[in-house]
Every structure is written in structure tokens, then in C-alpha cells.
Design a protein around this motif. Structure first.
Motif, PDB file in Angstrom:
ATOM      1  N   TYR A 196       0.892  -1.228   0.034  1.00 22.34           N
ATOM      2  CA  TYR A 196       0.029  -0.003  -0.158  1.00 22.34           C
ATOM      3  C   TYR A 196       0.918   1.238  -0.010  1.00 22.34           C
ATOM      4  N   THR A 197       1.210   1.634  -1.103  1.00 22.24           N
ATOM      5  CA  THR A 197       2.278   2.436  -1.533  1.00 22.24           C
ATOM      6  C   THR A 197       1.712   3.534  -2.341  1.00 22.24           C
ATOM      7  N   GLY A 198       1.731   4.815  -1.852  1.00 28.02           N
ATOM      8  CA  GLY A 198       1.366   5.885  -2.734  1.00 28.02           C
ATOM      9  C   GLY A 198       0.221   6.083  -3.479  1.00 28.02           C
ATOM     10  N   CYS A 199      -0.580   4.974  -3.259  1.00 21.41           N
ATOM     11  CA  CYS A 199      -2.026   5.025  -3.730  1.00 21.41           C
ATOM     12  C   CYS A 199      -3.063   4.290  -3.115  1.00 21.41           C
ATOM     13  N   PHE A 200      -3.910   5.127  -2.867  1.00 21.98           N
ATOM     14  CA  PHE A 200      -5.291   4.446  -1.864  1.00 21.98           C
ATOM     15  C   PHE A 200      -5.994   3.386  -2.559  1.00 21.98           C
ATOM     16  N   THR A 201      -6.051   3.676  -3.857  1.00 23.96           N
ATOM     17  CA  THR A 201      -6.910   2.651  -4.745  1.00 23.96           C
ATOM     18  C   THR A 201      -6.535   1.046  -4.412  1.00 23.96           C
ATOM     19  N   PHE A 202      -5.127   0.878  -4.219  1.00 24.54           N
ATOM     20  CA  PHE A 202      -4.272  -0.385  -4.180  1.00 24.54           C
ATOM     21  C   PHE A 202      -4.961  -1.205  -3.237  1.00 24.54           C
ATOM     22  N   CYS A 250      10.218   1.574  -0.817  1.00 23.91           N
ATOM     23  CA  CYS A 250       8.978   1.724  -0.776  1.00 23.91           C
ATOM     24  C   CYS A 250       8.654   3.114  -0.626  1.00 23.91           C
ATOM     25  N   LEU A 251       9.153   3.710   0.559  1.00 24.37           N
ATOM     26  CA  LEU A 251       8.753   5.037   1.233  1.00 24.37           C
ATOM     27  C   LEU A 251       9.144   5.978   0.345  1.00 24.37           C
ATOM     28  N   GLY A 252      10.282   5.651  -0.541  1.00 27.30           N
ATOM     29  CA  GLY A 252      10.502   6.972  -1.576  1.00 27.30           C
ATOM     30  C   GLY A 252      10.186   7.007  -2.785  1.00 27.30           C
ATOM     31  N   CYS A 253       9.287   6.138  -3.379  1.00 25.02           N
ATOM     32  CA  CYS A 253       8.572   6.271  -4.656  1.00 25.02           C
ATOM     33  C   CYS A 253       7.813   7.321  -4.726  1.00 25.02           C
ATOM     34  N   TYR A 254       7.781   7.871  -6.014  1.00 27.82           N
ATOM     35  CA  TYR A 254       7.358   9.029  -6.452  1.00 27.82           C
ATOM     36  C   TYR A 254       6.008   9.427  -5.775  1.00 27.82           C
ATOM     37  N   THR A 255       4.824   8.524  -5.980  1.00 29.01           N
ATOM     38  CA  THR A 255       3.613   8.980  -5.415  1.00 29.01           C
ATOM     39  C   THR A 255       3.494   8.948  -3.874  1.00 29.01           C
ATOM     40  N   ASN A 256       4.618   8.666  -3.204  1.00 29.00           N
ATOM     41  CA  ASN A 256       4.551   8.657  -1.839  1.00 29.00           C
ATOM     42  C   ASN A 256       5.249   9.979  -1.282  1.00 29.00           C
ATOM     43  N   LEU A 257       5.565  10.939  -2.315  1.00 23.45           N
ATOM     44  CA  LEU A 257       6.264  12.125  -1.944  1.00 23.45           C
ATOM     45  C   LEU A 257       5.352  13.137  -1.568  1.00 23.45           C
ATOM     46  N   ASN A 258       5.518  13.821  -0.877  1.00 22.52           N
ATOM     47  CA  ASN A 258       4.285  15.218  -0.409  1.00 22.52           C
ATOM     48  C   ASN A 258       4.404  16.133  -1.504  1.00 22.52           C
ATOM     49  N   PHE A 259       3.491  17.224  -1.778  1.00 29.27           N
ATOM     50  CA  PHE A 259       3.397  18.101  -2.511  1.00 29.27           C
ATOM     51  C   PHE A 259       4.825  18.895  -2.936  1.00 29.27           C
ATOM     52  N   VAL A 309      12.603   6.197  -6.850  1.00 29.76           N
ATOM     53  CA  VAL A 309      13.272   7.373  -7.350  1.00 29.76           C
ATOM     54  C   VAL A 309      14.623   6.821  -7.157  1.00 29.76           C
ATOM     55  N   TYR A 310      15.404   6.670  -8.253  1.00 26.69           N
ATOM     56  CA  TYR A 310      16.636   6.318  -8.138  1.00 26.69           C
ATOM     57  C   TYR A 310      17.737   7.500  -8.405  1.00 26.69           C
ATOM     58  N   ASP A 311      17.104   8.631  -9.145  1.00 29.87           N
ATOM     59  CA  ASP A 311      17.973   9.544  -9.601  1.00 29.87           C
ATOM     60  C   ASP A 311      18.792  10.286  -8.523  1.00 29.87           C
ATOM     61  N   PHE A 312      18.333  10.389  -7.417  1.00 30.26           N
ATOM     62  CA  PHE A 312      18.853  11.193  -6.126  1.00 30.26           C
ATOM     63  C   PHE A 312      19.770  10.343  -5.365  1.00 30.26           C
ATOM     64  N   GLY A 313      20.074   9.191  -5.870  1.00 32.19           N
ATOM     65  CA  GLY A 313      21.086   8.254  -5.056  1.00 32.19           C
ATOM     66  C   GLY A 313      20.643   7.199  -4.478  1.00 32.19           C
ATOM     67  N   HIS A 320       1.651  -1.970   4.780  1.00 29.07           N
ATOM     68  CA  HIS A 320       1.187  -0.138   4.899  1.00 29.07           C
ATOM     69  C   HIS A 320       2.579   0.451   4.915  1.00 29.07           C
ATOM     70  N   VAL A 321       2.811   1.322   3.931  1.00 28.89           N
ATOM     71  CA  VAL A 321       3.902   2.231   3.713  1.00 28.89           C
ATOM     72  C   VAL A 321       3.375   3.529   4.089  1.00 28.89           C
ATOM     73  N   PRO A 322       3.765   4.231   5.089  1.00 31.33           N
ATOM     74  CA  PRO A 322       3.392   5.383   5.591  1.00 31.33           C
ATOM     75  C   PRO A 322       3.669   6.591   4.511  1.00 31.33           C
ATOM     76  N   TYR A 323       2.978   7.737   4.254  1.00 28.52           N
ATOM     77  CA  TYR A 323       3.207   8.797   3.443  1.00 28.52           C
ATOM     78  C   TYR A 323       4.032   9.761   4.000  1.00 28.52           C
ATOM     79  N   GLN A 324       4.930  10.385   2.853  1.00 27.36           N
ATOM     80  CA  GLN A 324       5.847  11.299   3.526  1.00 27.36           C
ATOM     81  C   GLN A 324       5.196  12.657   3.626  1.00 27.36           C
TER      82      GLN A 324
END
Lengths: 393, 429, 448
Positions: free
Chosen positions: B124-130, B333-342, B313-317, B149-153
Motif C-alpha cells: 500500500y504505497t502511494g496509492c489509496f486505490t491499491f 517503498c517509502l521513496g517512490c514518487y507518489t509517496n512524496l508530498n506536494f 526514485v533512483y536519480d537522487f542516489g 502499509h507504507v506511510p506517506y511522506q
């Protein structure tokens, strides 16, 4: 001048005024009553109010703009396929109506509310903004520990904002206050289920909404007053169908829609309006570690809603079935906000379970500013009629 | 992630390798039962492929199945079937395409049958619908389900408590469930070995995606990148075959860089790079080639996209770390794009605009995906404000053909390109 | 002389504007877009060129001074006569095509009767034609399809009745024939029509005959002047269908922005509400587009919404605005969804709300949508120019004026009666810039 007969009217017209006041005068008044008072807004579905209360602050429920708010700026941020509540909430914010709030809490209801938390951080830089994650794992040692961390963070943040830490003692005291509040709301729901003609949902709803802007102590008293007042007058009992309304846990339907359901021949005997107040289903432990107590209540004794994961397949629909059975309901009305992912994705699962239990249901969508009631009256009316025919057969 | 094979379509070697991988995977899924293999299903963002491999699962990714069906023009019927079965027209079409496919007898995009999964790993990462998606599948097909459950950033960072929570779930929930269903005992050294393999591929993927910083860009960082991220974000990361794919791909891209060549599209090479864009949001799959062509015809090259970071997201290291296997899975899991805040998403886009010397930002707003889409108009406004570069907004859907209006999209894209051109010309006065 | 032409191919109408070297507007032309964009573009352009001729006539005649005081009447008569000439030629063409189609239709025994009826119908149409173009005659539309169509309907019904013939056969023939005729361009005939019209005008205004030579000479010289199509720029929704190279095509956003700038040089924000979409455009002081937003995929709040409401109310589109202006209050209408609007409308009516008050609410609802799109594009800045079909609707303008004041304070709102030509004017100005300012320079810069 208050006679017993018009006490109900009096209470409800006060609630109605609070409900219609999009300037949040009650919050401003509360803040002005003592220097340094702060108010924290929260969106549906659930945040731990106790922490806000224990910090000496007023938790303020922000449940959208209703059908009287003209949304211009809020619409500029959302595509047509996004539900209505975030746009009216943004409108409230950008027009300064939420300036009386010192912060906002955005619970993990869905992706729209989640994203709104970050938008709020950008749009209202000088306010306290927090996304409130709740665990979807219900083990004390796993999800519980995470949740306590999450709540601890809010506790520390609000302590800083208040200028003094939030003590365990204060938290325990707040739990006591909210236990009383929860009890009052439970009584209200029990009363309505027992005598729905005495406490129509349009009134119950307004009474609940008053809890968005009143301190819990005052709201508890108001609920008691209402219940007492209801008993002093006898209202006509109708041969209505008893229904549970499920789906409106976040974006709220217009009051006219609730009235329409009732007018069409349904008694609403349970619902999901203002689920925030009933999220924790019974008393939270008043002694011991308050954070543990809040966590345990959430993990093991909280309501089911489509924003929350059901750990086991067989858990699905239990809460709704319980609502139906315990309230003696004859059918379920699925009222989902348009474009509401949680409610609309959940709906087919719940419908399947109801069908298995031979519980009739009907379904429609609304928006908080839905203007046309005739189709809803018609649909709910047909549903009520069919229930009566069905039970007669 | 290949489009249907047609003779005139230009493909590089890496493309063929990828096609092979995908076909083999669908074949493995189709024959899993006869080979006594258990089948897992999980999601793309922050997916735990290395972990699933430790238990010998044949691995299905419902999102990929849906998009493959979209590209093969099969999704429309599936969505309508799901809607007839009681699903709202308002909700995610990936979900409906998946459920529709099951209703139609669970034949996968390649025509091979897809078995019902033995386990649903609900990351459950970055998308409620999952969450609802797998609840729906579970209810209908009675699959064993395990939640991660992967908490949102929410405040833009990964706290130790968040990481610990994910690791604890992996240890106490996910791994035991996978062991139970597969009958295979978890071996952390096996996981480390896969992760070592992952890192090699990850290095090359980052090189490939960052090659777009060059002028002209040798790749398209959106339409092209969709192919490049395929093996990484699906069932192949951690396999030597994936490493080989990325070696080949990087060699090809490096060659193109040396020769100062532009990206290859199915229609041929882009001769002249006229516009460099950053794109936010997933692509449309049902008209993928037409959509790409609208860019290619105008000489518009996407130099960076957020969608190419949807799995991770790999390009920042970030790299998977065999020394801290579970922690690094959690961080992935925590760092994928849709788990980032605005604020993080906006920072990332502004950074791309700058580092890739983009002329503007284009947002493809997807009806299905609130996680991406809710609030994108604020992203547009903020990025314009911060970079001074023009942004534009179009709307399509993932796999619902009813929601792709070619004339509408083309009209807006052309207007946008011409606006950039006009501004540039005016700026040169 | 050099002419710079902009053609805006809209979904319902196609517009063209011709400007000269000094960027003065010489002429404007409009036609229905039909199913054939090529023809629509040619006809709009031709109409604009004809208008340009009239513009030049006026100038030349004014200079000559022969019609001192009677110039406008003369030009107006000349234009009516020219339209009549054009109409007659198309009518003759239509008659011929109809005749051919009768022969091809499977009317069996009735064919002869139909053919005879057609002769009678066209005879009557020809006879009544001058009255259609008489001074003060009202036409709902200037498009041949509409004028000929409505008259044909009326006349053929009578003829069919008299001849004891089935009316639908005559209608059938018309339907088969009109598309072919309306898709024909009569470019070569314009000069002849102008000269023939001049003779008619001398008859209609006998007083002018004594200056015949003083009039004929400047007109002849204008007719002899070649109007060179120096550069054409196409725009609008159907622009991709134009037989132009890419260099000659601009998006309607760019053209709209520039057109509004040309009409009102201080324009900073443009709102265009058309039939199919709503655009909010921000332009800089040179008319260059800085940002734009269009209505999202949902067509809520476009002109089409009003069309739908008109259908629901069984009213003409142009009647909605005036009705709304009679409102004494504004009923709140929340749905700008065209699908829901009908239901909401009936709901309000059933609650006893007055039609005009509901109409006022509907207009406000549309403008609210537009306000959101404007906010999306960066808000409203001074000056603010409102274009498109809905800008002609007074109730919409009233709602807009109020909301702009409430949300952005006092600022200048420009509405041009010719705002329908904004995109075409922008296109013409691009054409002018391409030649006069940039030549190929812009392209070179682009390549560099």
C-alpha cells in the motif's frame, strides 16, 4: 421565554445557525474569550481529537463548504473528475474564512485529502499543517507502535504551538471529556434508532455538525439537552422504512438531501455522517498511558470505513451488517459522493454482502452542492415502498 | 511494455530483449500451475520483486496487465464489463480493466491464461486505490492477502519510525505470509544476492535517464522511458537478465550520445529537437503511439518525467543495499514518487526543469489516478512561478479509451508548443 | 495591393479577416463551417475579400465626392444588390442540381410531376428573391443554405399542395442537392456580380444615375485592382484540415491572444467562451501569449450549455439572455454539468422559482466556471477582454461584470461587437508580421 415545547426548535435553530455560518463565528468567539487560545482544523474522517483538546486548543471540523458556498478559486485547483470537498475547502481557505484556524490536520482518508495536506503546506505557509497517517496494520507492536509515534509527533507539535507540552494528565482528562462526548453521541444514535420520528435525522445531523465548532464539553451538554427536549413533545409516527445510510463519511450531502430521504418515506436509523465522533466505538481507557489507550482504541475498537483496511476477508461489511441488525433497519441506502474513491470502490463489496444477507439496498451519488432533489426523492421513495411491499409479502 | 509488433516499427536490441522477458514472464505465469509454482500479484510503486523472487513466485503485476491490455486495445471492453458488474464510472480504470479481465475468464494480454494469484502482496504505497483493488480481488477470488502499509511522506521525510514500521511489517507479516503460501523458507542471503544484481541494473537505468541532460537528448524520458523502466519496475529487477537488458540499453544510448542522435520513436528518429519538456503524470496507454506521435511530429522531446520514477526514485542516489536488505526495501517503498508530498514533488520537477534545461512543463492529468492528479493544477502554478517557464495541462486516462480525445489533446499540445516557440522568438528580439 | 488574411476555422462558423499593409481591417467574412473545411475556408475568405472591395469602394467614392451625403445609402444598396446577384446565381445552380437529382432519384411515376413542380418552385423563388434583399428585409442568417432552405421549404409546400404532390419528395430533392451547391465557391463570378449589381443599384437609386461615370470609374478601378493574397494564416479547431503548410497555421490560443491585443492594445487577460470550449489567455504587452487554460475535458460551462438549456426551455438561444435580464433575483444553480442542468432546471421550476430568476442563475453558473478557468490561468489583470459567442449575451456579460468586480476590483472590461473575428484578426496579424516584420526571420531564429 423558553417553554418546553420550543426547546427542540431552539436547539436546532442554534445548530442550524452554526452550520450555516461559513465565517466560523463560533470559533472566533471561543478564541476571543481568552487570550492565546488556538484552534486546529481537521478534515474527515478521523483524527485523535483528544490530543488537540489536551493542548488546550479547539478542534474544528472542516467538512467542506456545503451548498451555499460559491466556489471560484477552489475550482481552479481541481479537475472535473475530483470530488467536491477539496475545492470548497480550498475556497474557504483562500477567501480567508479559515484564518481563525492556527493549523490543519489532514487524515489519511484518501489520496485527494492526502494531497491536499501538501497543497495546504504550500498555500498557507504560516499555518501548522500535518498529514495524519493512521495504521492499516492492527497489531499493537507493529501498527500500534507506528501510530503512537505519529500521535506523539502531533502532540509535540501542538505542545510547541501552545507554548507548553501536552502532559499525560491533560491527555487523560481529554479522554474523559471525549468519552462523555462519545457516550452522548451513542445515546443520541440509540434514541433516534428507537424513536426516529422523535429525532428526525435532519435535526440529528445539524446537532452533530454543531460539534464541529463547539468545544466537546459544550457539545455533550447540547446533545443531552436535545435528547431531554425531544422527550417533552410527541411527534407523529409514520409508517416509514428504516434504513441505514452509508457512504457520506467525508464529503457531506446537502441538508436538503437528508430531508429528501426522510420526506420520501425513510427513517434513517444509522449513518456515517460525522463518523469522526463515533470512530472510537466505546470508552477509551481513562487510566494508564493515554497514548497507548488511544492507540488500542483505534486498533481494536474503531469503526470500519472504506478508508480503512479490513485485515481479513470475513471482516468486510461487519460494521454495516451490525448497523443494520442492531438498529432493526430494513434496507441500506448507499449515498456516495461523486468521484469518491473509497466509497465507490467499497460499494460493490458491501452490496454483495448485503445481497448475500438478503438486505435490500439502493444507491446514488451526490455532491455537497447537489441541487436536484427530485430524482433522489423518487429513488428513495420507491425504495421505501418496495421495502414495505417486500416485508408485507 | 511493447506495442503490437509491426514490421515498420523501429526497435533497438534492448527492445527485443525486453519483449522476450515480458513474453517469458507471461508464459511462466500461464504454466505456473503445471510447474507447481505459486503465483504472486503486487503493485509497481515500491514493488518488492527481490523479496518475491526469494520464494520462487511466478510474478504478476495487475497494473502492467492493465496497461498491456490498454496498449492492445482490449481494455475498453474489460472496463465496461466491470461497470456492468456494478463498478462506478468514476473510479480507477486499472482496477476495472483488471476485474473485467477476470470476468472475461482471466486471459492475459498476450493471450496466455493468467492464473488467479495465490497471494496478493498489498504493498500500500502511494496509492489509496491499491487497498480497495486487492480487497475487491480477495473478496471475489478468495486470495490470501498480506498488507504492507507504507506511510506517506506527509512532512517530506522518512522518519526512523516510518522505516521501522515497514521493516517490522516485512519481518512479522509479509515474509511469514510469503513463506506460508510458497512453502519456501526465507533466505536473507538470497535476497542480498538479488539486490546486488538490482544495483547494477539501477546504475545503468539512471545513466540512461540522465543521458537526456545532453542536447540533443538521445532518449525520450517519458514515452521512451516507459520501456526503459519496464524491467526495473516489474517482475525482473534482481534477475541477471534484467542486468543484461540494462547493459545493452546503456550501450545503445551511449552510442546515440556519441553520435549526437535524437530519440528513436516507433515512427523513426526525431531529426531535430525543437522543444525539451518535463512531463508530470502517467501516459495514456490506449492511444500511446498516437500520443507520442503528437510530440515527435513537432520535435518535442521529453527530457525528464516523474512517471519514470513511479516504481522508485533512483536519480537522487537511492540504490538497493544488500548490506541492509530489509531497511533498503522499506526505503525503496517509502521513496517512490507518489509517496512524496506536494512540496517534494514540486521541488523534484523544478530540479528537472533546471538540470535538464527544459523549455516547459506538461502535465498529463489522468482521470483514474487521484494520487497523481489531485492538486496537479497547484503543481502547474508553482512550477511556472518558480521557474518562469510555461506549463500546460492536458487530460487523458490510463486505459479508458473513452477518455482520450485525440483532437482535444492535439489542439492543446500544438497551442503549447507554439506558445513556447513564440515566447522564444519574442525573447530573441 | 498586398492583403494579409487570417482564417479561423471554428466548429460552427468559419471566419476570415483581411488587413492591409498598414494593418487596417479591409474586410471580414463569415460562413457556416459545413462538413467541408476547405470550402468553408475558401468561402469565408472570399466573403472577406468582397467586404474588402466594398471597403475600398467606400473609400474611393468618398474621395471622389460624387455621392456627397448619399454614400452610405448607395453602398448599402450596392451590397444588397450584390447579395441578390450572388443569390440568384446560386439559386440557378441549385435548380440545375435539383433537376439532375430528380432524374437520379427513384420517384418512379412521380418524377415528372416533381420535375414540373421544381420548375414552378424555382420560378417563384427567383421572383421573390429581390424582396429578400430589399431595404429593411430581415434575414435570420446570411448563409445561402439558410435563406434558400427556409424559402424553399415554404414555397415548395405550397407548390406541392397545389400540384397534389408529396411534399417530402421535394424536400428530399433539396436535401440531396444543397450540400453540393453550398460547397461550391463562386470566386470567378464576383467581379461580374459587382458590375451587374451596380446596374441594379442605378435602377434602385435613380438619382445617382446622373453621376454614373463618377461612380463607375472609381468602382471599376477598385475592381481592377488585384487583391493579392500576400500571406494567409489559418487557425481554429479545424486548422489541421486546412490545405496550408505548417508555417501558415497557428493555434487559436495564439491568434486569440494577438487578436484581442490588436483590438485593445492594453489587453492583459482574454476570456473566450465559444460553443465548444472556454479559454482564458494571459498576454504580454506585445500580444504574446504568456499562459493559457481551457476548460477541462468536461464541456461544462461552455456555450453549448446555454444551447442545451434553450432546448430544455423550448426557447431560442438568443432569447435566454434577455429573459435572464428580467430577473429580480438570482436562483443558485450549482450544476454546470450539461447532463444535470436539465434536471436541476426542472427541479427549480417545480419549486415555483420564476423562469427569469433561474435563467439568471444559469448565466451566473456559466460565468462561475469561466472564473475558475481564469483563476487557473493566473487570474484577471487589467485590461480584460471578453470574446466569443457568449460575449454577445447581455446576461452573461452582466454576471461577469459583477463577479469580476467582486473578485478583482474595478478594471476595464472590453467587449467588441466584432469579437467573433478575434481569432481571424490575430491570424491576419500573424500573416502581416510574418511578411512585414519577420519575413522568414522567425524561422531562421528558430533553426539557429
Amino acid at each position: 421565554m423558553s417553554t418546553k415545547e420550543n426547546r427542540v426548535t431552539e436547539i436546532i435553530s442554534r445548530c442550524s445557525a452554526l452550520f450555516e455560518d461559513l465565517e466560523f463565528g463560533a470559533v472566533k468567539k471561543w478564541k476571543a474569550a481568552a487570550p492565546g487560545r488556538k484552534a486546529i482544523g481537521y478534515m474527515p474522517v478521523y483524527v485523535p481529537h483528544e490530543i488537540v483538546h489536551a493542548a488546550g486548543m479547539l478542534p474544528v471540523g472542516i467538512f467542506g463548504g456545503g451548498d451555499q458556498l460559491e466556489v471560484i478559486q477552489g475550482d481552479a485547483y481541481y479537475q472535473s473528475y475530483i470530488c467536491r470537498i477539496p475545492r470548497s475547502t480550498v475556497e474557504l481557505g483562500l477567501t480567508g474564512r479559515l484564518d481563525c484556524l492556527d493549523g490543519m490536520l489532514f487524515p489519511s482518508t484518501c489520496d485527494v485529502i492526502r494531497n491536499l495536506s501538501g497543497m495546504w503546506q504550500i498555500m498557507f505557509k504560516n499555518k501548522y499543517v500535518r498529514y495524519v497517517d493512521v495504521p492499516q496494520d492492527y497489531d499493537d507492536a507493529v501498527g500500534g507502535q507506528f501510530y503512537i509515534h505519529e500521535m506523539q509527533q502531533i502532540r509535540e507539535d501542538l505542545g510547541k504551538l501552545a507554548g507548553r507540552p501536552v502532559t499525560d494528565e491533560a491527555l487523560r482528562a481529554s479522554i474523559v471529556v471525549y468519552n462523555a462526548h462519545r457516550k452522548a453521541i451513542r445515546d443520541l444514535y440509540a434514541y433516534r434508532a428507537a424513536k426516529p420520528w422523535q429525532a428526525p435525522t435532519a435535526e440529528v445531523y445539524l446537532l452533530l455538525r454543531a460539534g464541529c465548532v463547539l468545544p466537546p464539553e459544550e457539545h455533550t451538554r447540547l446533545v443531552h439537552d436535545y435528547l431531554a427536549a425531544c422527550e417533552t413533545q410527541q411527534r407523529p409516527k409514520r409508517d416509514n422504512a428504516r434504513v441505514v445510510v452509508t457512504g457520506p463519511f467525508c464529503e457531506q450531502p446537502p441538508l436538503g438531501l437528508i430531508k429528501s430521504i426522510e420526506m420520501s418515506g425513510c427513517y434513517i436509523v444509522d449513518d456515517e455522517f460525522m463518523l469522526a465522533f463515533r470512530w472510537l466505538m466505546d470508552e477509551v481507557e481513562e487510566t494508564g498511558d493515554p497514548m497507548q489507550a488511544l492507540s488500542k482504541a483505534f486498533l481494536h475498537r474503531s469503526a470500519q470505513s472504506s478508508s480503512k483496511y479490513d485485515a481479513r476477508k470475513e471482516d468486510k461489511g461487519r460494521f454495516l451488517l451490525h448497523q443494520v441488525k442492531s438498529r432493526g433497519a430494513e434496507g441500506v441506502v448507499f449515498a456516495a459522493p461523486s468521484f469518491c474513491d473509497p466509497a465507490l470502490l467499497e460499494r460493490p463489496m458491501l452490496q454483495e454482502i448485503l445481497a448475500r444477507h438478503k438486505i435490500p439496498y439502493t444507491a446514488f451519488k451526490y455532491a455537497e452542492n447537489t441541487g436536484q432533489m427530485a430524482p433522489i426523492r423518487e429513488q428513495a421513495g420507491t425504495f421505501a415502498d418496495s421495502i414495505k411491499l417486500w416485508s408485507a409479502a | 511494455m511493447n506495442t503490437a509488433v509491426k514490421k515498420q516499427v523501429q526497435k533497438e536490441d534492448a527492445m527485443w530483449l525486453q519483449k522476450e522477458l515480458i513474453n517469458r514472464n507471461y508464459h511462466e505465469l500461464a504454466t505456473a500451475r503445471e510447474h507447481n509454482r505459486k503465483v504472486s500479484a503486487t503493485f509497481v510503486p515500491g514493488n518488492l520483486n527481490e523479496l518475491l523472487m526469494c520464494f520462487d513466485f511466478a510474478r504478476s503485476l495487475p497494473e502492467t496487465n492493465a496497461l498491456q491490455n490498454g496498449m492492445r486495445k482490449k481494455s475498453g471492453k474489460m472496463i465496461m464489463d466491470a461497470e456492468r458488474d456494478g463498478h462506478s464510472e468514476d473510479v480507477c480504470t486499472y482496477v476495472k480493466a483488471d476485474l473485467g479481465m477476470m470476468l472475461q475468464g482471466q486471459v492475459g494480454p498476450t493471450g496466455d491464461p493468467l492464473p488467479h494469484p495465490d497471494i496478493l502482496l498489498l504493498s500500500y504505497t502511494g496509492c489509496f486505490t491499491f487497498m480497495k483493488w486487492f480487497e475487491l480481488v480477495r473478496q471475489k477470488y478468495n486470495c490470501e492477502t498480506v498488507m504492507l502499509h507504507v506511510p506517506y511522506q506527509g512532512d517530506g521525510k522518512v522518519s526512523p519510525a516510518m522505516r521501522d514500521y515497514v521493516v517490522k511489517q516485512l519481518k512479522e507479516k509479509v515474509i511469514p505470509s510469503l513463506e506460508k503460501v510458497s512453502g519456501v523458507k526465507f533466505d536473507i542471503d538470497r535476497l542480498r544476492q538479488y539486490m546486488r544484481e538490482s544495483v547494477k541494473a539501477e546504475e545503468n537505468l539512471v545513466r540512461v535517464l540522465q543521458s537526456a541532460k545532453q542536447r540533443p537528448s538521445p532518449i525520450d524520458g517519458y514515452f521512451g522511458a516507459v520501456y526503459y523502466i519496464g524491467p526495473m519496475f516489474t517482475a525482473f529487477r534482481g534477475m541477471p537478465e534484467a542486468t543484461r537488458y540494462y547493459d545493452t540499453l546503456w550501450a545503445e544510448v551511449e552510442q546515440r550520445m556519441r553520435e549526437k542522435k535524437g530519440p528513436v520513436t516507433p515512427e523513426g528518429e526525431i531529426a531535430e529537437e525543437k522543444y525539451r519538456l518535463v512531463v508530470e503524470g502517467p501516459p495514456n496507454w490506449t492511444s500511446f503511439r498516437d500520443f507520442w506521435k503528437m510530440f515527435a511530429d513537432e520535435g518535442a522531446v521529453v527530457v525528464a518525467s516523474t512517471y519514470a520514477k513511479v516504481g522508485g526514485v533512483y536519480d537522487f542516489g537511492f540504490r538497493h543495499d544488500p548490506e541492509r536488505p530489509l531497511e533498503s526495501l522499506a526505503e525503496y517503498c517509502l521513496g517512490c514518487y507518489t509517496n512524496l508530498n506536494f512540496p517534494q514533488r514540486i521541488d523534484m520537477i523544478c530540479r528537472y526543469m533546471d538540470e535538464y534545461q527544459a523549455d516547459g512543463l506538461l502535465i498529463n492529468s489522468i482521470k483514474s489516478c487521484n494520487s497523481f492528479s489531485a492538486g496537479q493544477l497547484l503543481i502547474l502554478r508553482e512550477v511556472e512561478k518558480r521557474t518562469g517557464k510555461p506549463a500546460a495541462f492536458i487530460e487523458t486516462d490510463l486505459v479508458d479509451p473513452r477518455y482520450f480525445s485525440a483532437a482535444n489533446v492535439k489542439n492543446r499540445l500544438e497551442s503549447y508548443f507554439q506558445m513556447i516557440k513564440q515566447k522564444r522568438t519574442a525573447g530573441a528580439h | 495591393m498586398k492583403c494579409f488574411i487570417g482564417i479561423d476555422l471554428g466548429s460552427t462558423t468559419t471566419k476570415a479577416v483581411v488587413i492591409d499593409e498598414s494593418r487596417s481591417v479591409l474586410g471580414r467574412g463569415i460562413t457556416n463551417s459545413r462538413s467541408n473545411y476547405d470550402t468553408a475556408a475558401s468561402i469565408a475568405k472570399q466573403e472577406a475579400m468582397v467586404a474588402a472591395r466594398f471597403h475600398l469602394f467606400r473609400e474611393a467614392l468618398a474621395k471622389g465626392g460624387a455621392l456627397n451625403g448619399g454614400l452610405e445609402d448607395f453602398i448599402a444598396q450596392l451590397e444588397r444588390d450584390f447579395r441578390l446577384e450572388q443569390f440568384l446565381e446560386q439559386l440557378a445552380d441549385l435548380e440545375q442540381v435539383c433537376g439532375r437529382n430528380v432524374a437520379n432519384a427513384r420517384f418512379g411515376d412521380a418524377a415528372k410531376g416533381v420535375a414540373a413542380a421544381l420548375v414552378e418552385v424555382f420560378k417563384r423563388l427567383r421572383e421573390e428573391a429581390p424582396t429578400l434583399f430589399a431595404p429593411g428585409a430581415k434575414r435570420k442568417s446570411d448563409f445561402f443554405r439558410d435563406i434558400a432552405g427556409s424559402r424553399y421549404l415554404a414555397v415548395s409546400e405550397q407548390v406541392a399542395k397545389d400540384a397534389g404532390l408529396r411534399y417530402d419528395m421535394l424536400l428530399n430533392v433539396f436535401d440531396r442537392s444543397i450540400i453540393e451547391v453550398e460547397n461550391r465557391v463562386y470566386a470567378d463570378a464576383v467581379k461580374g456580380h459587382l458590375l451587374d449589381a451596380l446596374e441594379r443599384t442605378f435602377v434602385a437609386l435613380p438619382g445617382t444615375r446622373k453621376f454614373a461615370e463618377k461612380i463607375r470609374n472609381p468602382i471599376q478601378s477598385v475592381i481592377d485592382t488585384a487583391l493579392e493574397e500576400t500571406y494567409v494564416v489559418g487557425t481554429g479547431y479545424g486548422r489541421a484540415r486546412l490545405p496550408f503548410s505548417k508555417e501558415h497555421i497557428r493555434s487559436e490560443i495564439l491568434c486569440h491572444g494577438l487578436g484581442a491585443h490588436v483590438m485593445y492594445p492594453s489587453t492583459a487577460t482574454v476570456l473566450d467562451i465559444g460553443g465548444q470550449d472556454t479559454k482564458a489567455i494571459q498576454v504580454d504587452k506585445h500580444g504574446i501569449v504568456e499562459s493559457f487554460q481551457m476548460n477541462d475535458r468536461c464541456a461544462a460551462g461552455c456555450g453549448r450549455y446555454l444551447g442545451y438549456i434553450a432546448d430544455e426551455m423550448n426557447m431560442g438561444l438568443h432569447e435566454l439572455g434577455p429573459l435572464a435580464m428580467k430577473a429580480t433575483k438570482t436562483v443558485r444553480i450549482n450544476s454546470t454539468c450539461t447532463v444535470f442542468a436539465g434536471a436541476e432546471l426542472r427541479d427549480r421550476l417545480s419549486l415555483g422559482e420564476k423562469r427569469e430568476d433561474i435563467m439568471a442563475g444559469l448565466h451566473r453558473a456559466i460565468i462561475l466556471r469561466a472564473m475558475s478557468i481564469l483563476a487557473r490561468s493566473g487570474g484577471i489583470r487589467n485590461e480584460f477582454t471578453f470574446t466569443g459567442g457568449v460575449a454577445k449575451n447581455e446576461a452573461a456579460v452582466k454576471a461577469l461584470t459583477g463577479l469580476v468586480r467582486e473578485n478583482y476590483g474595478e478594471l476595464t472590461l472590453n467587449i467588441n461587437p466584432d469579437s467573433i473575428y478575434t481569432g481571424a484578426l490575430g491570424g491576419a496579424t500573424f500573416a502581416w508580421r510574418a511578411v512585414m516584420e519577420e519575413g522568414k526571420a522567425a524561422e531562421h531564429r528558430e533553426a539557429a
